[in-house]
Design a protein around this motif. Structure first.
Motif, PDB file in Angstrom:
ATOM      1  N   GLY A  87      -3.640 -16.371  -2.484  1.00 42.79           N
ATOM      2  CA  GLY A  87      -2.321 -15.882  -2.894  1.00 42.79           C
ATOM      3  C   GLY A  87      -2.369 -14.582  -2.424  1.00 42.79           C
ATOM      4  N   GLY A  88      -3.193 -13.817  -1.419  1.00 42.83           N
ATOM      5  CA  GLY A  88      -3.058 -12.592  -1.125  1.00 42.83           C
ATOM      6  C   GLY A  88      -1.905 -12.450  -0.338  1.00 42.83           C
ATOM      7  N   ALA A  89      -1.438 -13.186   0.399  1.00 41.24           N
ATOM      8  CA  ALA A  89      -0.400 -12.827   1.089  1.00 41.24           C
ATOM      9  C   ALA A  89       0.893 -12.935   0.475  1.00 41.24           C
ATOM     10  N   ALA A  90       0.943 -13.592  -0.578  1.00 44.17           N
ATOM     11  CA  ALA A  90       2.385 -13.727  -1.379  1.00 44.17           C
ATOM     12  C   ALA A  90       2.044 -12.423  -2.098  1.00 44.17           C
ATOM     13  N   PHE A  91       1.084 -11.843  -2.698  1.00 41.32           N
ATOM     14  CA  PHE A  91       1.084 -10.623  -3.317  1.00 41.32           C
ATOM     15  C   PHE A  91       1.516  -9.356  -2.584  1.00 41.32           C
ATOM     16  N   VAL A  92       1.130  -9.504  -1.295  1.00 46.72           N
ATOM     17  CA  VAL A  92       1.528  -8.427  -0.541  1.00 46.72           C
ATOM     18  C   VAL A  92       3.098  -8.406  -0.310  1.00 46.72           C
ATOM     19  N   ARG A  93       3.851  -9.675  -0.345  1.00 39.55           N
ATOM     20  CA  ARG A  93       5.031  -9.608  -0.367  1.00 39.55           C
ATOM     21  C   ARG A  93       5.730  -8.916  -1.798  1.00 39.55           C
ATOM     22  N   VAL A  94       4.899  -9.344  -2.717  1.00 36.27           N
ATOM     23  CA  VAL A  94       5.441  -8.940  -4.072  1.00 36.27           C
ATOM     24  C   VAL A  94       5.305  -7.437  -4.236  1.00 36.27           C
ATOM     25  N   LEU A  95       4.161  -6.860  -3.545  1.00 35.49           N
ATOM     26  CA  LEU A  95       3.715  -5.501  -3.469  1.00 35.49           C
ATOM     27  C   LEU A  95       5.015  -4.781  -2.694  1.00 35.49           C
ATOM     28  N   ALA A  96       5.578  -5.369  -1.622  1.00 40.31           N
ATOM     29  CA  ALA A  96       6.862  -4.867  -0.876  1.00 40.31           C
ATOM     30  C   ALA A  96       8.080  -4.846  -1.559  1.00 40.31           C
ATOM     31  N   LEU A 148       0.264  11.554   2.535  1.00 41.55           N
ATOM     32  CA  LEU A 148      -0.378  10.330   2.006  1.00 41.55           C
ATOM     33  C   LEU A 148       0.609   9.146   1.762  1.00 41.55           C
ATOM     34  N   ASP A 149       1.870   9.561   1.276  1.00 42.19           N
ATOM     35  CA  ASP A 149       2.917   8.726   1.254  1.00 42.19           C
ATOM     36  C   ASP A 149       3.086   8.055   2.774  1.00 42.19           C
ATOM     37  N   ILE A 150       2.948   8.627   3.656  1.00 41.63           N
ATOM     38  CA  ILE A 150       3.198   7.975   5.165  1.00 41.63           C
ATOM     39  C   ILE A 150       2.198   7.268   5.437  1.00 41.63           C
ATOM     40  N   VAL A 151       0.757   7.508   4.976  1.00 42.31           N
ATOM     41  CA  VAL A 151      -0.541   6.852   5.122  1.00 42.31           C
ATOM     42  C   VAL A 151      -0.214   5.401   4.126  1.00 42.31           C
ATOM     43  N   SER A 152       0.159   5.399   3.067  1.00 42.45           N
ATOM     44  CA  SER A 152       0.416   4.313   2.059  1.00 42.45           C
ATOM     45  C   SER A 152       1.352   3.387   2.953  1.00 42.45           C
ATOM     46  N   GLY A 153       2.419   3.908   3.333  1.00 40.78           N
ATOM     47  CA  GLY A 153       3.510   3.120   4.138  1.00 40.78           C
ATOM     48  C   GLY A 153       2.847   2.282   5.282  1.00 40.78           C
ATOM     49  N   ALA A 154       2.042   3.274   6.042  1.00 40.42           N
ATOM     50  CA  ALA A 154       1.466   2.400   7.068  1.00 40.42           C
ATOM     51  C   ALA A 154       0.421   1.310   6.715  1.00 40.42           C
ATOM     52  N   LEU A 155      -0.334   1.641   5.638  1.00 44.61           N
ATOM     53  CA  LEU A 155      -1.161   0.507   5.045  1.00 44.61           C
ATOM     54  C   LEU A 155      -0.522  -0.833   4.456  1.00 44.61           C
ATOM     55  N   THR A 156       0.596  -0.515   3.681  1.00 43.22           N
ATOM     56  CA  THR A 156       1.685  -1.577   3.304  1.00 43.22           C
ATOM     57  C   THR A 156       1.994  -2.458   4.581  1.00 43.22           C
ATOM     58  N   TYR A 157       2.450  -1.955   5.608  1.00 41.64           N
ATOM     59  CA  TYR A 157       2.841  -2.344   6.892  1.00 41.64           C
ATOM     60  C   TYR A 157       1.778  -3.239   7.165  1.00 41.64           C
ATOM     61  N   ALA A 158       0.358  -2.706   7.465  1.00 42.83           N
ATOM     62  CA  ALA A 158      -0.860  -3.329   7.954  1.00 42.83           C
ATOM     63  C   ALA A 158      -1.009  -4.575   7.240  1.00 42.83           C
ATOM     64  N   MET A 159      -1.129  -4.484   5.636  1.00 41.34           N
ATOM     65  CA  MET A 159      -1.297  -5.286   4.727  1.00 41.34           C
ATOM     66  C   MET A 159      -0.392  -6.487   5.200  1.00 41.34           C
ATOM     67  N   ALA A 160       0.802  -6.416   5.526  1.00 41.59           N
ATOM     68  CA  ALA A 160       1.937  -7.600   5.774  1.00 41.59           C
ATOM     69  C   ALA A 160       1.926  -8.123   7.063  1.00 41.59           C
ATOM     70  N   ASP A 161       0.832  -7.597   7.712  1.00 42.11           N
ATOM     71  CA  ASP A 161       0.527  -8.252   9.172  1.00 42.11           C
ATOM     72  C   ASP A 161       1.800  -8.311   9.874  1.00 42.11           C
ATOM     73  N   PHE A 162       2.692  -6.959   9.705  1.00 44.90           N
ATOM     74  CA  PHE A 162       3.771  -6.968  10.957  1.00 44.90           C
ATOM     75  C   PHE A 162       3.305  -6.466  12.114  1.00 44.90           C
ATOM     76  N   GLY A 163       4.272  -6.353  13.123  1.00 45.01           N
ATOM     77  CA  GLY A 163       3.774  -5.651  14.361  1.00 45.01           C
ATOM     78  C   GLY A 163       3.842  -6.536  15.407  1.00 45.01           C
ATOM     79  N   VAL A 164       3.385  -5.677  16.515  1.00 44.70           N
ATOM     80  CA  VAL A 164       3.592  -6.270  17.879  1.00 44.70           C
ATOM     81  C   VAL A 164       1.953  -6.784  18.217  1.00 44.70           C
ATOM     82  N   ILE A 165       1.113  -6.363  17.644  1.00 42.23           N
ATOM     83  CA  ILE A 165      -0.281  -6.808  17.795  1.00 42.23           C
ATOM     84  C   ILE A 165      -0.630  -8.293  17.530  1.00 42.23           C
ATOM     85  N   LYS A 166      -1.024  -9.049  18.291  1.00 40.89           N
ATOM     86  CA  LYS A 166      -1.186 -10.494  18.091  1.00 40.89           C
ATOM     87  C   LYS A 166      -2.870 -10.662  17.826  1.00 40.89           C
TER      88      LYS A 166
END
Length: 206
Positions: free
Chosen positions: A106-115, A160-178
């Motif tokens: 359920g980790g991926a689902a929780f990341v979406r809940v966090l978002a 720190l807000d910006i770092v937290s935002g980048a972390l949330t983005y990385a947790m959600a596995d978005f982005g162009v890196i495959k």
């Protein structure tokens, strides 16, 4: 102590709620949908949680209690070393969060809940998160402040807000890196390294 049957019921409700909140949002997912997905009746939800608001809170508590305990343990370990570094504090903050996002249960689902928590204006939920986990962020902010004396408090919190935002983005596995030629675990390790380097440079900037 709860019997195994009651514990199982509670966990089924939390798991179903997590998936439905991730999919439909807190307002969009009804208790009827949760009970149907968990194969329980409404009385079971009322028994374990009392209300939908408490159910939402417990979905977060189930994940964030462990996550933040791991963060604080890692921060404490970093402080016991000969010298505290910006990278070691960032690793304590980032690595447990990315490990959670890769949890097969359920980790991926929780990341979406966090978002959803960031995106939806649920003041009661925000207050709950502040009341229960604000002390963790304050401990990290204190450690960062020790290492970044050139930043005043307002500027530090902006960064720190910006770092937290980048972390949330990385947790959600978005982005162009495959993920090519690496396991999910290797991919997360690479993400941790890149995020720490990027965040450290931004935090140190004059």
């Amino acid at each position: 102590m709860l019997s195994p049957e009651l514990f199982s019921t509670k966990q089924r409700i939390l798991g179903a709620a997590e998936v439905l909140f991730a999919r439909h949002g807190f307002a969009g997912a009804s208790l009827r949908q949760v009970t149907s997905a968990a194969h329980v009746n409404l009385a079971a939800v009322n028994y374990h949680f009392g209300s939908k608001e408490n159910l939402i809170n417990e979905v977060f508590r189930r994940r964030l209690d462990e996550l933040n305990a791991q963060r604080l343990q890692a921060l404490s370990a970093a402080r016991t070393r000969s010298s505290l570094t910006l990278e070691s504090v960032l690793a304590a903050f980032v690595r447990p969060a990315l490990a959670l996002s890769g949890d097969d249960h359920g980790g991926a689902a929780f990341v979406r809940v966090l978002a959803r928590a960031y995106a939806e204006h649920n003041e009661r939920l925000r207050q709950f998160l502040h009341d229960h986990y604000g002390h963790v962020l304050r401990q990290f902010a204190s450690a960062f402040g020790e290492l970044l004396p050139h930043l005043d408090k307002q500027e530090l919190y902006w960064r720190l807000d910006i770092v937290s935002g980048a972390l949330t983005y990385a947790m959600a596995d978005f982005g162009v890196i495959k993920r090519r030629g690496v396991t999910p675990e290797q991919h997360r390790d690479i993400a941790v390294d890149h995020l720490i380097k990027f965040a450290a440079a931004g935090l140190r900037a004059e």
